[in-house]
Write a protein that holds these residues in place. Structure first.
Motif, PDB file in Angstrom:
ATOM      1  N   GLY A   1     -16.384  50.561  42.959  1.00  0.00           N
ATOM      2  CA  GLY A   1     -16.870  50.184  41.638  1.00  0.00           C
ATOM      3  C   GLY A   1     -15.910  49.259  40.912  1.00  0.00           C
ATOM      4  O   GLY A   1     -16.327  48.312  40.229  1.00  0.00           O
ATOM      5  N   ILE A   2     -14.617  49.527  41.066  1.00  0.00           N
ATOM      6  CA  ILE A   2     -13.602  48.671  40.436  1.00  0.00           C
ATOM      7  C   ILE A   2     -13.677  47.260  41.009  1.00  0.00           C
ATOM      8  O   ILE A   2     -13.667  46.260  40.273  1.00  0.00           O
ATOM      9  N   ARG A   3     -13.762  47.176  42.322  1.00  0.00           N
ATOM     10  CA  ARG A   3     -13.786  45.859  42.952  1.00  0.00           C
ATOM     11  C   ARG A   3     -15.068  45.108  42.613  1.00  0.00           C
ATOM     12  O   ARG A   3     -15.069  43.878  42.470  1.00  0.00           O
ATOM     13  N   ARG A   4     -16.161  45.850  42.465  1.00  0.00           N
ATOM     14  CA  ARG A   4     -17.407  45.199  42.074  1.00  0.00           C
ATOM     15  C   ARG A   4     -17.286  44.653  40.650  1.00  0.00           C
ATOM     16  O   ARG A   4     -17.757  43.563  40.344  1.00  0.00           O
ATOM     17  N   ARG A   5     -16.635  45.430  39.768  1.00  0.00           N
ATOM     18  CA  ARG A   5     -16.439  44.984  38.385  1.00  0.00           C
ATOM     19  C   ARG A   5     -15.559  43.732  38.340  1.00  0.00           C
ATOM     20  O   ARG A   5     -15.814  42.810  37.559  1.00  0.00           O
ATOM     21  N   ILE A   6     -14.533  43.704  39.196  1.00  0.00           N
ATOM     22  CA  ILE A   6     -13.669  42.525  39.256  1.00  0.00           C
ATOM     23  C   ILE A   6     -14.464  41.314  39.719  1.00  0.00           C
ATOM     24  O   ILE A   6     -14.349  40.206  39.177  1.00  0.00           O
ATOM     25  N   LEU A   7     -15.305  41.503  40.730  1.00  0.00           N
ATOM     26  CA  LEU A   7     -16.111  40.399  41.257  1.00  0.00           C
ATOM     27  C   LEU A   7     -17.074  39.882  40.191  1.00  0.00           C
ATOM     28  O   LEU A   7     -17.253  38.669  40.035  1.00  0.00           O
ATOM     29  N   VAL A   8     -17.723  40.803  39.451  1.00  0.00           N
ATOM     30  CA  VAL A   8     -18.652  40.387  38.397  1.00  0.00           C
ATOM     31  C   VAL A   8     -17.916  39.576  37.335  1.00  0.00           C
ATOM     32  O   VAL A   8     -18.423  38.565  36.818  1.00  0.00           O
ATOM     33  N   ALA A   9     -16.686  39.997  37.017  1.00  0.00           N
ATOM     34  CA  ALA A   9     -15.883  39.253  36.038  1.00  0.00           C
ATOM     35  C   ALA A   9     -15.565  37.858  36.541  1.00  0.00           C
ATOM     36  O   ALA A   9     -15.583  36.876  35.785  1.00  0.00           O
TER      37      ALA A   9
ATOM     38  N   ALA B   1     -19.520  35.473  45.843  1.00  0.00           N
ATOM     39  CA  ALA B   1     -19.628  36.915  46.115  1.00  0.00           C
ATOM     40  C   ALA B   1     -19.531  37.206  47.610  1.00  0.00           C
ATOM     41  O   ALA B   1     -18.751  38.053  48.053  1.00  0.00           O
ATOM     42  N   THR B   2     -20.327  36.494  48.413  1.00  0.00           N
ATOM     43  CA  THR B   2     -20.346  36.779  49.847  1.00  0.00           C
ATOM     44  C   THR B   2     -19.051  36.396  50.540  1.00  0.00           C
ATOM     45  O   THR B   2     -18.740  36.902  51.602  1.00  0.00           O
ATOM     46  N   SER B   3     -18.286  35.501  49.920  1.00  0.00           N
ATOM     47  CA  SER B   3     -17.032  35.085  50.556  1.00  0.00           C
ATOM     48  C   SER B   3     -15.947  36.142  50.445  1.00  0.00           C
ATOM     49  O   SER B   3     -14.958  36.094  51.178  1.00  0.00           O
ATOM     50  N   VAL B   4     -16.100  37.087  49.514  1.00  0.00           N
ATOM     51  CA  VAL B   4     -15.045  38.088  49.327  1.00  0.00           C
ATOM     52  C   VAL B   4     -15.540  39.521  49.518  1.00  0.00           C
ATOM     53  O   VAL B   4     -14.749  40.453  49.464  1.00  0.00           O
ATOM     54  N   MET B   5     -16.845  39.734  49.765  1.00  0.00           N
ATOM     55  CA  MET B   5     -17.358  41.103  49.866  1.00  0.00           C
ATOM     56  C   MET B   5     -16.814  41.870  51.060  1.00  0.00           C
ATOM     57  O   MET B   5     -16.818  43.095  51.077  1.00  0.00           O
ATOM     58  N   GLU B   6     -16.329  41.153  52.063  1.00  0.00           N
ATOM     59  CA  GLU B   6     -15.735  41.831  53.215  1.00  0.00           C
ATOM     60  C   GLU B   6     -14.523  42.653  52.781  1.00  0.00           C
ATOM     61  O   GLU B   6     -14.163  43.633  53.414  1.00  0.00           O
ATOM     62  N   ASP B   7     -13.912  42.228  51.659  1.00  0.00           N
ATOM     63  CA  ASP B   7     -12.725  42.920  51.154  1.00  0.00           C
ATOM     64  C   ASP B   7     -13.062  44.241  50.468  1.00  0.00           C
ATOM     65  O   ASP B   7     -12.160  44.994  50.114  1.00  0.00           O
ATOM     66  N   PHE B   8     -14.344  44.549  50.253  1.00  0.00           N
ATOM     67  CA  PHE B   8     -14.684  45.773  49.529  1.00  0.00           C
ATOM     68  C   PHE B   8     -14.185  47.019  50.263  1.00  0.00           C
ATOM     69  O   PHE B   8     -13.945  48.048  49.663  1.00  0.00           O
ATOM     70  N   GLY B   9     -14.076  46.931  51.560  1.00  0.00           N
ATOM     71  CA  GLY B   9     -13.594  48.086  52.313  1.00  0.00           C
ATOM     72  C   GLY B   9     -12.206  47.889  52.866  1.00  0.00           C
ATOM     73  O   GLY B   9     -11.733  48.684  53.664  1.00  0.00           O
ATOM     74  N   GLY B  10     -11.495  46.826  52.452  1.00  0.00           N
ATOM     75  CA  GLY B  10     -10.180  46.549  53.006  1.00  0.00           C
ATOM     76  C   GLY B  10      -9.117  46.440  51.937  1.00  0.00           C
ATOM     77  O   GLY B  10      -9.129  47.139  50.927  1.00  0.00           O
ATOM     78  N   ALA B  11      -8.196  45.502  52.162  1.00  0.00           N
ATOM     79  CA  ALA B  11      -7.060  45.363  51.257  1.00  0.00           C
ATOM     80  C   ALA B  11      -7.373  44.515  50.028  1.00  0.00           C
ATOM     81  O   ALA B  11      -6.558  44.403  49.123  1.00  0.00           O
ATOM     82  N   ALA B  12      -8.542  43.880  49.985  1.00  0.00           N
ATOM     83  CA  ALA B  12      -9.006  43.102  48.826  1.00  0.00           C
ATOM     84  C   ALA B  12      -8.136  41.888  48.520  1.00  0.00           C
ATOM     85  O   ALA B  12      -8.052  41.453  47.367  1.00  0.00           O
ATOM     86  N   GLN B  13      -7.499  41.313  49.511  1.00  0.00           N
ATOM     87  CA  GLN B  13      -6.624  40.159  49.271  1.00  0.00           C
ATOM     88  C   GLN B  13      -7.411  38.953  48.754  1.00  0.00           C
ATOM     89  O   GLN B  13      -7.001  38.292  47.790  1.00  0.00           O
ATOM     90  N   SER B  14      -8.553  38.666  49.393  1.00  0.00           N
ATOM     91  CA  SER B  14      -9.344  37.506  48.977  1.00  0.00           C
ATOM     92  C   SER B  14      -9.915  37.701  47.581  1.00  0.00           C
ATOM     93  O   SER B  14      -9.958  36.777  46.764  1.00  0.00           O
ATOM     94  N   LEU B  15     -10.369  38.941  47.301  1.00  0.00           N
ATOM     95  CA  LEU B  15     -10.924  39.231  45.983  1.00  0.00           C
ATOM     96  C   LEU B  15      -9.858  39.051  44.903  1.00  0.00           C
ATOM     97  O   LEU B  15     -10.116  38.456  43.836  1.00  0.00           O
ATOM     98  N   MET B  16      -8.672  39.538  45.166  1.00  0.00           N
ATOM     99  CA  MET B  16      -7.595  39.420  44.185  1.00  0.00           C
ATOM    100  C   MET B  16      -7.158  37.956  43.999  1.00  0.00           C
ATOM    101  O   MET B  16      -6.823  37.526  42.890  1.00  0.00           O
TER     102      MET B  16
END
Length: 533
Positions: free
Chosen positions: A380-388, A458-473
């Motif tokens: 949920g946190i990572r989804r909120r970050i992505l929406v932001a 969104a699709t470029s970073v969603m793989e990070d939802f279950g990992g270390a979230a480097q791309s999302l960050m």
């Protein structure tokens, strides 16, 4: 032209083919052929109706003593077809003065070259021939030009149960299936026949090789781990020893071909699992009796972990091996598993109480629930970050996304980490369960440039939802999003935020007033006195 009919044996010219009335032709009581396939018989009847009874189809008969009839030695199938086709007479070769052995020779070995002689009939005829003549398998093999193994297999068909014989005659199983089943005892035959008759999802039945492999796994017993002396003839009364037993694969001619034609010898298997189990039981009983005669208490154990075991038999996870010198060690006999027959020393493990088991299960359940809640919160946190981040996206900025797109976007669409339900939730796409991909594809066909830009991000970073979230960050940093702030907001909403205790501020103590010294006090008093004057 009328068909000549031979009415009596007295007018027969020996050796010359003659037409004999069908009413005078009698099937031999020792005719091995008992099975006449309907389809083939109808074909023969039709052929005779259309082309007649050709001379080369002539029957072989002999006069019956004290009668005008003739015993059919070869060609009874043709006689039946001719009768059904309405022919009054058929050509026959008449043989007189034949011995019983000569008659059996014609009945069996002439018919071996005929069409549709069923192996069951063939085997029955051979057994009758050997019993009457006193000859053996090698003689039959020489007469028909086949190997002794071939003859042995045919003779073994006589061991089939009634159900297996019927399935064989009806064509539900082949000769290869039948010989495998015939080698088994009746209870095992029923089990093997059930497997051979069952159909797979394609509607086909098991092949001979598949049946052989099934028997090797579930019916036959591997002699390699035999716990008893194979040469012992006293273990089971009447069973004899295993070395010369005809039910042992190594002693069955041609057995190896049931598994692999390239085998040089048959697998060392026992085909009578009931006898093998009986011998094993008696062998274990002898061992236990000897130990108890020496005053020892003997436990029964299984040397394998898990699986089913008999009543009163300890599983491998219920005991640990011990040394003989261990004062807590107990004597045990392995009655199941790969080490059957071995005498070992063990220490029985203490069974946990029901309360401790329940407590352990409760802790494990709590840990699973906690881990699941943490995972859901993090997602949920990572989804909120992505929406932001997406709120900051205003156009397709491929240059800004190149770091993540180059490595991930090309193969991400088919990846399980690119969660279609998650995308539907983020972009408010209505979709039926399990059909989210179809809904997304439809949505993309009419999406605006801005929506596509956000979707790519969104699709470029969603793989990070279950990992270390480097791309999302990295993407959040580029768009100046504070992930820590969002994390605190979500935790506050979920009531999981950890409050940091701040140390209480202590008030600074005021400096103590200095007490005036005696000299200072005297001067001050003198000054006051002077002022008064």
């Amino acid at each position: 032209m009328s068909t000549p009919v031979l009415q009596t044996s007295a007018s027969v010219e020996i050796g010359a083919p003659r037409y004999i009335s069908i009413g005078y032709l009698v099937e031999s009581p020792r005719n091995p052929r008992q099975y006449y396939p309907d389809a083939k018989q109808r074909e023969l009847v039709q052929s005779i109706r259309e082309g007649g009874f050709r001379p080369w189809m002539a029957l072989v008969v002999c006069p019956m003593e004290g009668s005008d009839d003739f015993e059919v030695l070869a060609g009874n199938r043709r006689r039946r077809a001719a009768d059904e086709a309405g022919l009054p007479a058929v050509p026959c070769f008449v043989r007189e003065g034949l011995t019983e052995e000569q008659k059996l020779d014609i009945l069996n070995f002439d018919n071996s070259g005929r069409e549709d002689v069923h192996p069951l009939d063939e085997a029955a005829g051979w057994r009758d021939w050997m019993k009457t003549t006193g000859k053996g398998v090698a003689d039959i093999a020489a007469r028909i030009g086949q190997s002794k193994e071939y003859v042995y297999q045919r003779l073994k068909y006589a061991s089939l149960t009634d159900d297996a014989r019927k399935a064989f005659l009806d064509g539900e199983i082949t000769a290869g299936h039948a010989i495998l089943i015939a080698r088994l005892e009746p209870p095992a035959q029923a089990k093997a026949l059930k497997f051979a008759l069952q159909k797979n999802y394609e509607g086909s039945r098991p092949t001979v090789r598949e049946l052989a492999q099934s028997l090797e796994r579930e019916v036959y017993v591997d002699m390699e781990g035999c716990p008893f002396d194979r040469g012992d003839r006293t273990l089971v009364a009447g069973a004899g020893d295993c070395e010369s037993c005809p039910k042992r694969a190594a002693n069955i001619p041609g057995f190896e071909f049931d598994f692999d034609p390239e085998f040089e010898s048959a697998p060392d298997l026992c085909t009578d699992a009931v006898c093998y189990k009986h011998k094993t039981t008696n062998h274990l009983f002898r061992i236990r009796t000897d130990l108890e005669a020496k005053g020892k208490t003997v436990l029964s154990v299984n040397s394998s972990y898990g699986g089913k075991t008999g009543k009163g038999v300890l599983k491998r996870d219920q005991y640990e091996l011990a040394k003989v010198a261990d004062k807590y060690a107990q004597t045990a006999l392995v009655v199941d598993g790969p080490d059957v027959g071995e005498v070992i020393h063990i220490r029985v493990k203490k069974e946990p109480s029901a309360e401790s088991v329940a407590a352990l299960q409760k802790r494990e359940q709590e840990q699973r629930e906690k881990a699941s809640a943490e995972a859901e919160k993090e997602r949920g946190i990572r989804r909120r970050i992505l929406v932001a981040v997406l709120d900051k996206v205003t156009t397709i900025e491929l240059s800004a996304l190149r770091d993540v797109l180059a490595a991930r976007f090309a193969d991400l669409w088919g990846n399980d980490d690119c969660d279609a339900p998650e995308l539907c939730e983020i972009f408010s796409i209505e979709a039926v369960r399990w059909q989210e991909h179809l809904a997304i594809e439809e949505w993309l066909r009419s999406a605006t440039q801005l929506q596509i830009a956000k979707f790519i991000a969104a699709t470029s970073v969603m793989e990070d939802f279950g990992g270390a979230a480097q791309s999302l960050m990295a993407l959040a940093k580029r768009y100046k999003i504070d992930p820590l702030k969002i994390r605190r907001e979500v935790e506050k909403e979920l009531g999981t935020a950890k409050e940091v205790e701040k140390p209480a501020k202590s008030k600074a103590a005021k400096p103590a007033k200095k007490l005036p010294s005696a000299v200072h006090a005297a001067k001050k008093a003198a000054k006051k006195k002077a002022v008064k004057k």
